[in-house]
Design a protein around this motif. Sequence first.
Motif, mmCIF file in Angstrom:
data_model
loop_
_atom_site.group_PDB
_atom_site.id
_atom_site.type_symbol
_atom_site.label_atom_id
_atom_site.label_comp_id
_atom_site.label_asym_id
_atom_site.label_seq_id
_atom_site.Cartn_x
_atom_site.Cartn_y
_atom_site.Cartn_z
ATOM 1 N N PHE A 1 0.878 -1.222 0.154
ATOM 2 C CA PHE A 1 -0.030 -0.021 -0.040
ATOM 3 C C PHE A 1 0.801 1.132 0.043
ATOM 4 C CE2 PHE A 1 -2.691 -3.274 1.444
ATOM 5 C CZ PHE A 1 -3.908 -3.203 0.875
ATOM 6 N N THR A 2 0.711 2.190 -0.963
ATOM 7 C CA THR A 2 1.530 3.339 -1.151
ATOM 8 C C THR A 2 0.933 4.552 -0.300
ATOM 9 O OG1 THR A 2 0.576 4.161 -3.264
ATOM 10 C CG2 THR A 2 2.288 2.509 -3.423
ATOM 11 N N GLN A 3 1.694 5.794 -0.067
ATOM 12 C CA GLN A 3 1.132 6.795 0.434
ATOM 13 C C GLN A 3 0.073 7.445 -0.465
ATOM 14 O OE1 GLN A 3 2.124 8.187 3.594
ATOM 15 N NE2 GLN A 3 -0.089 8.952 3.045
ATOM 16 N N ASN A 4 0.256 6.948 -1.955
ATOM 17 C CA ASN A 4 -0.679 7.596 -2.653
ATOM 18 C C ASN A 4 -2.012 6.960 -2.758
ATOM 19 O OD1 ASN A 4 -1.627 9.515 -5.042
ATOM 20 N ND2 ASN A 4 -1.702 7.826 -6.227
ATOM 21 N N GLY A 5 -2.146 5.764 -2.370
ATOM 22 C CA GLY A 5 -3.273 4.969 -2.127
ATOM 23 C C GLY A 5 -4.139 5.280 -0.707
ATOM 24 N N VAL A 6 -3.093 5.473 0.183
ATOM 25 C CA VAL A 6 -3.703 5.848 1.385
ATOM 26 C C VAL A 6 -4.126 7.334 1.469
ATOM 27 C CG1 VAL A 6 -3.058 6.584 3.954
ATOM 28 C CG2 VAL A 6 -1.879 4.376 2.759
ATOM 29 N N ASN A 7 -3.592 8.235 0.717
ATOM 30 C CA ASN A 7 -4.016 9.398 0.326
ATOM 31 C C ASN A 7 -5.592 9.252 -0.128
ATOM 32 O OD1 ASN A 7 -1.736 10.488 1.505
ATOM 33 N ND2 ASN A 7 -1.047 11.009 -0.499
ATOM 34 N N THR A 8 -5.566 8.551 -1.416
ATOM 35 C CA THR A 8 -6.770 8.568 -2.068
ATOM 36 C C THR A 8 -7.796 7.836 -1.159
ATOM 37 O OG1 THR A 8 -5.851 8.169 -3.981
ATOM 38 C CG2 THR A 8 -7.995 7.304 -3.902
ATOM 39 N N PHE A 9 -7.817 6.925 -0.342
ATOM 40 C CA PHE A 9 -8.569 6.301 0.639
ATOM 41 C C PHE A 9 -8.989 7.240 1.608
ATOM 42 C CE2 PHE A 9 -10.086 3.968 4.461
ATOM 43 C CZ PHE A 9 -11.034 3.082 3.845
ATOM 44 N N GLY A 10 -7.914 7.999 2.219
ATOM 45 C CA GLY A 10 -8.209 9.122 3.176
ATOM 46 C C GLY A 10 -9.426 10.295 2.578
ATOM 47 N N SER A 11 -9.317 10.628 1.159
ATOM 48 C CA SER A 11 -10.045 11.463 0.680
ATOM 49 C C SER A 11 -11.560 10.819 0.271
ATOM 50 C CB SER A 11 -9.553 11.905 -0.717
ATOM 51 O OG SER A 11 -8.511 12.635 -0.589
ATOM 52 N N LEU A 12 -11.439 9.574 -0.053
ATOM 53 C CA LEU A 12 -12.819 9.009 -0.362
ATOM 54 C C LEU A 12 -13.596 8.748 0.768
ATOM 55 C CD1 LEU A 12 -11.646 6.240 -2.867
ATOM 56 C CD2 LEU A 12 -12.892 8.123 -3.161
ATOM 57 N N SER A 13 -13.040 8.265 2.179
ATOM 58 C CA SER A 13 -13.568 7.789 3.289
ATOM 59 C C SER A 13 -13.635 9.075 4.494
ATOM 60 C CB SER A 13 -12.771 6.746 4.029
ATOM 61 O OG SER A 13 -11.380 7.239 4.520
ATOM 62 N N GLY A 14 -12.810 10.118 4.003
ATOM 63 C CA GLY A 14 -13.322 11.319 5.023
ATOM 64 C C GLY A 14 -12.081 11.124 6.224
ATOM 65 N N VAL A 50 -1.200 2.541 7.360
ATOM 66 C CA VAL A 50 -2.342 2.107 6.318
ATOM 67 C C VAL A 50 -3.513 2.125 7.305
ATOM 68 C CG1 VAL A 50 -3.052 0.581 4.435
ATOM 69 C CG2 VAL A 50 -0.692 1.228 4.754
ATOM 70 N N HIS A 51 -4.594 2.548 6.411
ATOM 71 C CA HIS A 51 -6.020 2.738 7.287
ATOM 72 C C HIS A 51 -6.221 1.266 7.510
ATOM 73 C CE1 HIS A 51 -6.232 6.568 5.065
ATOM 74 N NE2 HIS A 51 -7.094 6.887 6.262
ATOM 75 N N GLY A 52 -6.717 0.904 8.644
ATOM 76 C CA GLY A 52 -7.042 -0.853 8.987
ATOM 77 C C GLY A 52 -7.909 -1.133 8.020
ATOM 78 N N ILE A 53 -9.007 -0.559 7.661
ATOM 79 C CA ILE A 53 -10.123 -0.766 6.841
ATOM 80 C C ILE A 53 -9.607 -1.166 5.341
ATOM 81 C CG2 ILE A 53 -12.394 -0.033 5.617
ATOM 82 C CD1 ILE A 53 -12.311 -1.568 8.500
ATOM 83 N N PRO A 82 0.092 -2.329 13.632
ATOM 84 C CA PRO A 82 0.103 -1.444 12.482
ATOM 85 C C PRO A 82 1.077 -1.827 11.332
ATOM 86 C CG PRO A 82 1.555 -0.214 14.132
ATOM 87 C CD PRO A 82 0.781 -1.701 14.785
ATOM 88 N N VAL A 83 0.337 -1.522 9.884
ATOM 89 C CA VAL A 83 1.120 -1.632 8.686
ATOM 90 C C VAL A 83 1.493 -0.490 8.282
ATOM 91 C CG1 VAL A 83 0.958 -2.617 6.342
ATOM 92 C CG2 VAL A 83 0.087 -4.051 8.279
ATOM 93 N N HIS A 84 2.678 -0.321 7.883
ATOM 94 C CA HIS A 84 3.313 1.201 7.652
ATOM 95 C C HIS A 84 3.063 1.185 6.141
ATOM 96 C CE1 HIS A 84 4.648 2.537 11.642
ATOM 97 N NE2 HIS A 84 4.707 1.195 11.684
ATOM 98 N N VAL A 85 3.227 2.381 5.363
ATOM 99 C CA VAL A 85 3.141 2.718 4.031
ATOM 100 C C VAL A 85 4.346 1.853 3.595
ATOM 101 C CG1 VAL A 85 3.219 4.410 2.302
ATOM 102 C CG2 VAL A 85 1.681 4.752 4.312
ATOM 103 N N ASN A 86 4.022 1.245 2.291
ATOM 104 C CA ASN A 86 4.992 0.467 1.417
ATOM 105 C C ASN A 86 5.657 -0.730 2.326
ATOM 106 O OD1 ASN A 86 4.815 2.362 -0.529
ATOM 107 N ND2 ASN A 86 6.326 3.594 0.481
#
Length: 161
Positions: A1-14, A50-53, A82-86
């Motif tokens: 899971f990349t930071q870009n993916g985490v950022n996108t999920f954060g935006s989609l989920s709030g 990384v977001h757990g969900i 926790p799982v860290h980015v990358n």
Amino acid sequence: FTQNGVNTFGSLSGDFNPVHFPMDTNDVEKHNQQEKPSAASTITYATPIVHGILLSSIFSTIFGTLIPGSIYRSQSLKFHHPVHVNESVSGRVTVKKLKQINRSGNNGVLCTCDTVITKAATTLPEKDLNYARKGDDEVILCISGEAQVWLPGSVVEENAT
């Protein structure tokens, strides 16, 4: 899971919890200048987690890829580490129980599975190595749970012995 993916999920989920995003220099200065930091703000990670969900979406991928047409019914989750980015992770689904259900017009199998996500013990920062068992083959349990998946039109066949 990349930071870009985490950022996108954060935006989609709030979910913009700061533990999921890198702290810039201004954030670090603000954090250090707080007179009474909140309990949550005192938890910091060298790299974002990384977001757990988002991480648990691996289970849906496993079911959807290996059993096309399956329908996710439920999922329980327990977050252990926790799982860290990358960081590299592995998802595993183990079938515990198959139950044939025959209802008019809705026959199929309810499949109950154990679900786990692990990462290699060697991915921990050195300061956290006491948390894990030693050895390259050892893994750290990150998420565990149980899922139920509906397999429409399927039939449980008894093993002939």
